[in-house]
Scaffold this active site. Structure first.
Site, PDB file in Angstrom:
ATOM      1  N   ARG A  58       0.817  -1.217   0.000  1.00  0.00           N
ATOM      2  CA  ARG A  58       0.000   0.000   0.000  1.00  0.00           C
ATOM      3  C   ARG A  58       0.848   1.264   0.000  1.00  0.00           C
ATOM      4  NH1 ARG A  58      -2.984  -3.682   3.211  1.00  0.00           N
ATOM      5  NH2 ARG A  58      -1.885  -2.873   5.018  1.00  0.00           N
ATOM      6  N   GLU A  95       2.731  -7.012  13.976  1.00  0.00           N
ATOM      7  CA  GLU A  95       1.663  -7.253  14.938  1.00  0.00           C
ATOM      8  C   GLU A  95       1.232  -8.709  14.987  1.00  0.00           C
ATOM      9  OE1 GLU A  95       0.484  -3.410  12.775  1.00  0.00           O
ATOM     10  OE2 GLU A  95       2.073  -4.885  12.685  1.00  0.00           O
TER      11      GLU A  95
END
Length: 175
Positions: A58, A95
């Site tokens: 992205r 994460e």
């Protein structure tokens, strides 16, 4: 409208308890995309940089139009095995696990001033690994820029502590 109004939140994705900030709604809206790119151009048009490094995938979507507007070259930082020529790599924790990113060894010349772009800063693991790659190539990271900061996860603070200033167009506090 503010940038946050173009970004959709998807609860419990990719796992329970996570509030996923989905930028696809901003990207498919011409007004939202234009607002984001125009704000980045306004922020960086007078800052001396040589190239813009973008993190897969992205980050490519924000960095490419910014590079075009600023007339700067683009450095691709990709997942392991995606670049065809000689690379250097960095492992990092994210994460939800671990990963590896790479950059071509000839993508950055020593002393070049690099702006690093990605869509979102959470814990900062991916961006910190990208900063290490840029520095291994001899580049100087001018700043790390993001569309979204998730301040409660501490990524921007982590980068600042590592000597890398950060900038984000918007932030989402925990909800």
């Amino acid at each position: 409208m503010s940038l946050t109004s173009y970004i959709r939140t998807i609860p419990d994705y990719p796992q329970k308890g996570v509030q996923f900030r989905d930028i696809t709604t901003l990207l498919h809206n011409p007004d939202g995309l234009k607002l984001a790119i125009d704000q980045l151009v306004d922020h960086y048009h007078d800052i001396p940089i040589d190239r813009i490094a973008v993190i897969e995938s992205r980050g490519f979507l924000l960095g490419a139009p910014l590079a075009y507007h600023l007339n700067k070259g683009l450095v691709l930082i990709r997942k392991k095995g995606k670049l065809p020529a000689a690379t250097i790599s960095e492992n990092y924790d994210m994460e939800y696990g671990t990963n590896t990113i790479e950059v071509h060894t000839d993508a950055i010349s020593p002393g070049e001033r690099i702006l690093l772009i990605d869509d979102l800063i959470a814990t900062g693991g991916t961006a910190e690994a990208a900063v290490r790659l840029i520095r291994k190539c001899g580049g100087k990271v001018v700043e790390c820029a993001f569309l979204i900061d998730l301040p409660e996860l501490g990524g921007a603070r982590r980068l600042n502590d590592a000597g890398c200033p950060t900038f984000a167009l918007c932030a989402f506090d925990g909800e």
